[in-house]
Scaffold this motif. Structure first.
Motif, PDB file in Angstrom:
ATOM      1  N   CYS A 145       0.841  -1.202   0.000  1.00 18.70           N
ATOM      2  CA  CYS A 145       0.000   0.000   0.000  1.00 18.70           C
ATOM      3  C   CYS A 145       0.878   1.255   0.000  1.00 18.70           C
ATOM      4  N   PHE A 166       1.391   8.745  -2.292  1.00 11.26           N
ATOM      5  CA  PHE A 166       0.202   9.467  -2.746  1.00 11.26           C
ATOM      6  C   PHE A 166      -0.726   9.788  -1.602  1.00 11.26           C
ATOM      7  N   CYS A 214      -5.649   8.096   1.677  1.00 13.30           N
ATOM      8  CA  CYS A 214      -6.343   7.443   0.559  1.00 13.30           C
ATOM      9  C   CYS A 214      -7.843   7.668   0.709  1.00 13.30           C
ATOM     10  N   ALA A 259     -10.040   5.562   0.300  1.00 15.59           N
ATOM     11  CA  ALA A 259     -10.674   4.368   0.877  1.00 15.59           C
ATOM     12  C   ALA A 259     -10.698   4.402   2.402  1.00 15.59           C
ATOM     13  N   GLY A 294      -3.420   1.905   5.670  1.00 17.39           N
ATOM     14  CA  GLY A 294      -3.703   0.943   4.615  1.00 17.39           C
ATOM     15  C   GLY A 294      -5.054   0.296   4.842  1.00 17.39           C
ATOM     16  N   CYS A 295      -5.427  -0.602   3.961  1.00 19.16           N
ATOM     17  CA  CYS A 295      -6.693  -1.315   4.130  1.00 19.16           C
ATOM     18  C   CYS A 295      -6.621  -2.612   3.334  1.00 19.16           C
ATOM     19  N   CYS A 314      -8.585  -2.967  -2.012  1.00 13.32           N
ATOM     20  CA  CYS A 314      -7.969  -2.081  -2.994  1.00 13.32           C
ATOM     21  C   CYS A 314      -8.516  -2.399  -4.387  1.00 13.32           C
ATOM     22  N   ASN A 343       0.095   1.190  -6.477  1.00 12.90           N
ATOM     23  CA  ASN A 343       0.671   0.230  -5.527  1.00 12.90           C
ATOM     24  C   ASN A 343       1.611  -0.752  -6.215  1.00 12.90           C
TER      25      ASN A 343
END
Ligand SMILES: C[S@@+](CC[C@H](N)C(=O)[O-])C[C@H]1O[C@@H](n2cnc3c(N)ncnc32)[C@H](O)[C@@H]1O
Ligand code: SF4
Ligand code: SF4
Length: 348
Positions: free
Chosen positions: A258, A264, A276, A278, A303-304, A307, A316
């Protein structure tokens, strides 16, 4: 006003971007190279899978937005993707684009296309426009509103006629999985690259999306055809094979490096910076008006495990230094920097 920056300066910014990815990955030096900026939550459509229009509230004033655009340029960002809501509803969009370009930043704009014919002069400095088209007229209008197909195609045609570089992005739902050949024909007819993402139940998605998510097997058949076409060299497919293969696995989680908050970030209309889109709901935002580099350093990326947006997957894979994603990014960035139109395979 700078519609096209000198080539050497653009090449330098691309090289800086590549060095930035290496530095972030190998030396743990986080810095923003790609900014996804939702410039407004306002919208002139209300698509069945998207609740952006109901989230409209404060947004940066024109003066604040220009200062942020200037800061993005001075921070050495390689690419900014302007999105929304509908970005063309901001009267100052042209000024934002020009400020970014003056700062050496490559700019993409994601739009529903409706206002494009009237606003071409203001967006002409963007390096690439992405128009959202979800399939044949009946399918598109059912998902995005009556009349929206014709206005999206009119926007696409107007931009092409003006010589702008245009791509098409489609949200895959259970209603357009029979349309793969139709999309290829669209790409051929309009000389555009095509990208796809599955409809997601994410931040600001409409509750209606639950009835639209694709049937997994049929979705995978669609993506298998996309992978086969890309592997055969069809450059109407705008994403790398690695990205298409990753997306094909939806909705089963696949580990991925990630890069959110590493290279980004996501900027919301009111100036709230996140790692992000998300994770907007799970993360403390940082106000970008304190300075992008400073705000970025303060992000605490988590992160998660979901994606499924093609641009984030490509980013990524790049961050993972997957050769194919590197080659694909280099090809895209070089052709964007040189101002070349994407060539649709099979077009004489
Ligand atoms: C939020 S829109 C903003 C830009 C512009 N209004 C447009 O429609 O292109 C950006 C992209 O996200 C897509 N999108 C919106 N809601 C989505 C969802 N629930 N799942 C997947 N993609 C979605 C849109 O179709 C569009 O291609
Ligand atoms: S997908 Fe784009 S056009 Fe549709 S409602 Fe959301 S922001 Fe508006
Ligand atoms: S969607 Fe999740 S895994 Fe993908 S870039 Fe964003 S935070 Fe990282």
């Amino acid at each position: 006003m700078t519609p096209s920056l000198p080539l050497a300066r653009r090449a330098l910014r691309v090289l800086q971007g590549a060095a930035g990815v290496l530095g972030a990955r190998l030396l743990d030096r986080r810095r923003p190279l790609l900014v996804g900026w939702a410039v407004t939550n306002r919208c002139d459509l209300h698509c069945s899978y998207c609740d952006r229009p109901v989230a409209a509230d404060r947004e940066l004033t024109p003066e604040e937005a220009l200062a942020v655009a200037d800061d993005i340029g001075r921070s050495g960002v390689t690419l900014t993707n302007l999105s929304g809501g509908e970005p063309l509803l901001r009267a100052d969009l042209g000024a934002i684009i020009e400020k970014l370009r003056d700062g050496g930043v490559m700019v993409s704009v994601c739009t529903n296309g409706r206002l494009l014919p009237r606003r071409l002069e203001e967006v002409r400095a963007a390096n690439v426009l992405t128009v959202s088209i979800d399939g044949p007229e009946g399918v598109h209008d059912a998902q995005r509103g009556t009349g929206s197909f014709r206005s999206a195609v009119a926007g696409l045609e107007a931009a092409r006629a003006r010589g702008l570089r245009v791509r098409v992005h489609a949200v895959l739902t259970r209603h357009n999985l029979d349309s793969f050949d139709w999309f290829l024909d669209l790409g051929r007819a309009h000389h555009t690259a095509l990208t796809f993402s599955p409809a997601q139940d994410f931040y600001l998605a409409s509750p209606g999306v639950a009835d639209m998510v694709p049937v997994r097997e049929r979705y995978r058949e669609f993506m298998d055809r996309a992978i086969a076409a890309r592997e055969a060299g069809d450059d109407r497919l705008g994403d790398s094979v690695a990205c298409l293969r990753y997306l094909r696995n939806w909705p089963d989680y696949q580990p991925i490096g990630c890069s959110a908050g590493q290279i980004f970030c996501r900027l919301e209309p009111d100036g709230a910076l996140h790692s992000c889109g998300a994770v907007v709901a799970d993360e403390h935002p940082v106000d970008v008006r304190q300075g992008l580099r400073r705000a970025f350093a303060r992000l605490e990326p988590k992160g998660c495990k979901s994606c499924w947006c093609n641009t984030e997957v490509e980013m990524n894979l790049l961050y993972e230094m997957r050769l194919e994603a590197l080659a694909s990014a280099l090809r895209t960035v070089t052709s964007v920097a040189l101002g070349k139109q994407p060539r649709a395979a099979g077009v004489a």
